[in-house]
Design a protein around this motif. Structure first.
Motif, short mmCIF file in Angstrom:
data_model
loop_
_atom_site.label_atom_id
_atom_site.label_comp_id
_atom_site.label_asym_id
_atom_site.label_seq_id
_atom_site.Cartn_x
_atom_site.Cartn_y
_atom_site.Cartn_z
N MET A 2 32.93 36.67 5.51
CA MET A 2 31.63 37.19 6.13
C MET A 2 31.38 36.95 7.42
O MET A 2 30.51 37.22 8.22
N GLY A 3 32.59 36.55 8.23
CA GLY A 3 32.60 36.45 9.49
C GLY A 3 31.62 35.37 9.99
O GLY A 3 31.28 35.08 11.15
N VAL A 4 31.57 34.03 9.16
CA VAL A 4 30.63 33.12 9.53
C VAL A 4 31.44 31.79 9.39
O VAL A 4 32.14 31.45 8.67
N ILE A 5 31.12 31.02 10.45
CA ILE A 5 31.87 29.60 10.75
C ILE A 5 31.05 28.50 10.22
O ILE A 5 29.99 28.30 10.95
N ASN A 6 31.23 28.29 8.89
CA ASN A 6 30.11 27.37 8.35
C ASN A 6 30.77 25.72 8.33
O ASN A 6 31.59 25.45 7.45
N ARG A 59 19.71 32.75 3.40
CA ARG A 59 18.34 33.52 3.45
C ARG A 59 17.60 32.89 4.71
O ARG A 59 16.81 33.62 5.27
N GLY A 60 17.98 31.41 4.81
CA GLY A 60 16.63 31.04 6.00
C GLY A 60 17.41 30.97 7.20
O GLY A 60 16.54 30.92 8.20
N VAL A 61 18.84 30.91 7.30
CA VAL A 61 19.16 30.74 8.45
C VAL A 61 20.45 31.82 8.76
O VAL A 61 20.24 32.48 10.05
N ILE A 62 21.44 32.16 8.03
CA ILE A 62 22.76 32.82 8.35
C ILE A 62 22.31 34.13 8.37
O ILE A 62 23.02 34.77 9.24
N ARG A 63 21.54 34.47 7.72
CA ARG A 63 21.33 36.18 7.70
C ARG A 63 20.84 36.61 9.04
O ARG A 63 20.89 37.84 9.36
N TYR A 64 20.14 35.90 10.01
CA TYR A 64 19.67 36.10 11.13
C TYR A 64 20.77 35.93 12.12
O TYR A 64 20.67 36.43 13.19
N LEU A 65 21.98 35.50 11.71
CA LEU A 65 23.12 35.35 12.93
C LEU A 65 24.41 36.01 12.40
O LEU A 65 25.47 35.60 13.14
N TYR A 66 24.47 36.72 11.55
CA TYR A 66 25.65 37.60 11.38
C TYR A 66 26.16 38.42 12.67
O TYR A 66 25.58 38.94 13.44
N GLY A 67 27.48 38.22 12.91
CA GLY A 67 27.91 38.82 14.05
C GLY A 67 27.90 38.00 15.25
O GLY A 67 28.23 38.64 16.24
N ARG A 68 27.64 36.81 14.94
CA ARG A 68 27.41 35.84 16.19
C ARG A 68 28.04 34.56 15.81
O ARG A 68 27.42 33.65 15.24
N PRO A 69 29.20 34.41 15.94
CA PRO A 69 30.19 33.18 15.24
C PRO A 69 29.70 31.81 15.88
O PRO A 69 29.55 30.77 15.14
N LEU A 70 29.32 31.88 17.29
CA LEU A 70 29.34 30.69 17.76
C LEU A 70 27.82 30.07 17.66
O LEU A 70 27.64 29.08 17.07
N GLU A 71 26.69 31.30 17.33
CA GLU A 71 25.63 30.56 16.66
C GLU A 71 25.80 30.27 15.35
O GLU A 71 24.91 29.04 15.15
N THR A 72 26.34 30.80 14.39
CA THR A 72 26.48 30.33 13.02
C THR A 72 27.34 28.88 13.06
O THR A 72 26.83 27.87 12.41
#
Length: 358
Positions: A2-6, A59-72
């Motif tokens: 998903m391109g997310v750094i969790n 649903r509460g955080v990550i979905r607003y930050l897709y495509g922005r790895p640093l923000e995630t």
């Protein structure tokens, strides 16, 4: 995928471990033989709890930050701190107040969404409902904290122990050592999860949708694939697997709020070395990194080189003896990974096709 750094993935493991501890406590009064079966219920419960938390996070955080790895990365780091502090501070009063908030806020939103003018009143409704729900939940939590039994902390900062079932104690003799049943169970559980994930991703409809969205989100949306639901399912599935991992590692040692931090760096190294989004790559990388950690940290390489007896190998023997501790072995492996990525920056199994361009 998903391109997310969790960075909260380790804390999802922690939640799975604590869920295992709670299930163990629930089964203990039942005695044998039911207590010996608690681990199977714990695996399922850990998956469900971690998946639900992951779903709420997406649903509460990550979905607003897709495509922005640093923000995630920053957002999930903050979530990891919150989850750790939550485990340290949770009590009956806090749990009830959180339930009250969710019931009031999300229940009201669910009712209001049915109105035809919801789109126009959404921001105003949230602006009113959020502080009101927080105030009511906070007030109820304050009042409930006056009741001693509800104010008692569930876990606090202390570590807790998970007792392995009787059939997982001991091991199979193997030469001068033995293979512990606990670790064999963890290996079997890992293999079962890998088979399940492989089947899900390659044989199910939702697995096809996940692969489609990760390769080309825009085209998938044009074809009618519900990308938002796919994102939520993917994140929940990964979170649930982290919970299962937490259940597994709880059998190896104490469970504490910082449990996840011991594994998050290794997890990222496995993904990077194996190739982002490649299941086979993660498996191979995990085996290689784990084996190297053991061979270097246990001093096995130094012993083998010393056993050869060649004079020109003595500097290498001294070198590997210096790194023959768990912490120094991690340093050595990390250096080797950096060197490897200079040669193959995309990992062992790099992505191919349109997914590379995404």
């Amino acid at each position: 995928l998903m391109g997310v750094i969790n960075l909260a993935h380790g804390e999802l493991m922690m939640l799975g471990a604590y869920t295992t501890y709670v299930v163990q406590l629930a089964f203990r009064p039942l005695g044998e033989p039911l207590f010996s079966l608690y681990i199977f219920v714990a695996v399922v419960a850990a998956f469900i709890v971690a998946a639900l938390v992951g779903l709420a996070l997406e649903r509460g955080v990550i979905r607003y930050l897709y495509g922005r790895p640093l923000e995630t990365l920053l957002a999930t780091w903050g979530v990891s701190l919150i989850l750790r502090q939550f485990v340290r501070s949770v009590s009956g009063a806090m749990a009830i107040s959180i339930a009250v908030f969710c019931l009031l806020f999300f229940g009201a939103l669910w009712v209001l969404r049915k109105r035809s003018d919801w789109a126009s009143m959404q921001k105003k409704a949230i602006a009113i409902l959020l502080p009101l729900s927080l105030a009511i939940a906070g007030g109820s939590g304050f009042l409930l904290n006056q009741v001693p039994i509800l104010a008692r902390l569930w876990f606090s900062t202390r570590n807790v122990d998970v007792t392995a079932p009787a059939w997982l104690r001991g091991g199979i003799p193997f030469g001068i050592s033995q293979l512990p049943y606990t670790r064999l169970f963890i290996i079997a559980l890992t293999v079962l999860c890998l088979i399940g994930i492989y089947w899900f991703l390659n044989r199910s409809v939702w697995g096809l949708r996940i692969r489609s969205v990760t390769q080309n989100r825009d085209m998938s949306a044009c074809l009618g694939i519900p990308t938002a639901q796919v994102d939520a399912l993917t994140f929940a599935l990964g979170s649930g697997l982290a919970g299962v991992a937490g259940c597994a590692v709880s059998l190896l040692g104490s469970v504490g709020p910082n449990l996840g931090t011991n594994y998050i760096v290794d997890s990222f190294m496995v993904v990077v070395v194996g190739g982002v989004g490649k299941l086979v790559g993660s498996i191979v990388a995990a085996l290689v990194i784990g084996t190297l950690n053991y061979l270097i940290g246990s001093g096995t390489i130094a012993i083998i080189l010393g056993g050869i007896g060649a004079e020109f190998l003595q500097p290498l023997v001294g070198f590997f003896t210096f790194f023959a501790t768990a912490s120094m072995a991690k340093v050595m492996v990390f250096v080797l990974i950096i060197a490897f990525l200079q040669v193959r920056p995309a990992g062992l199994f790099p992505q191919k096709g349109r997914s590379v361009e995404a």
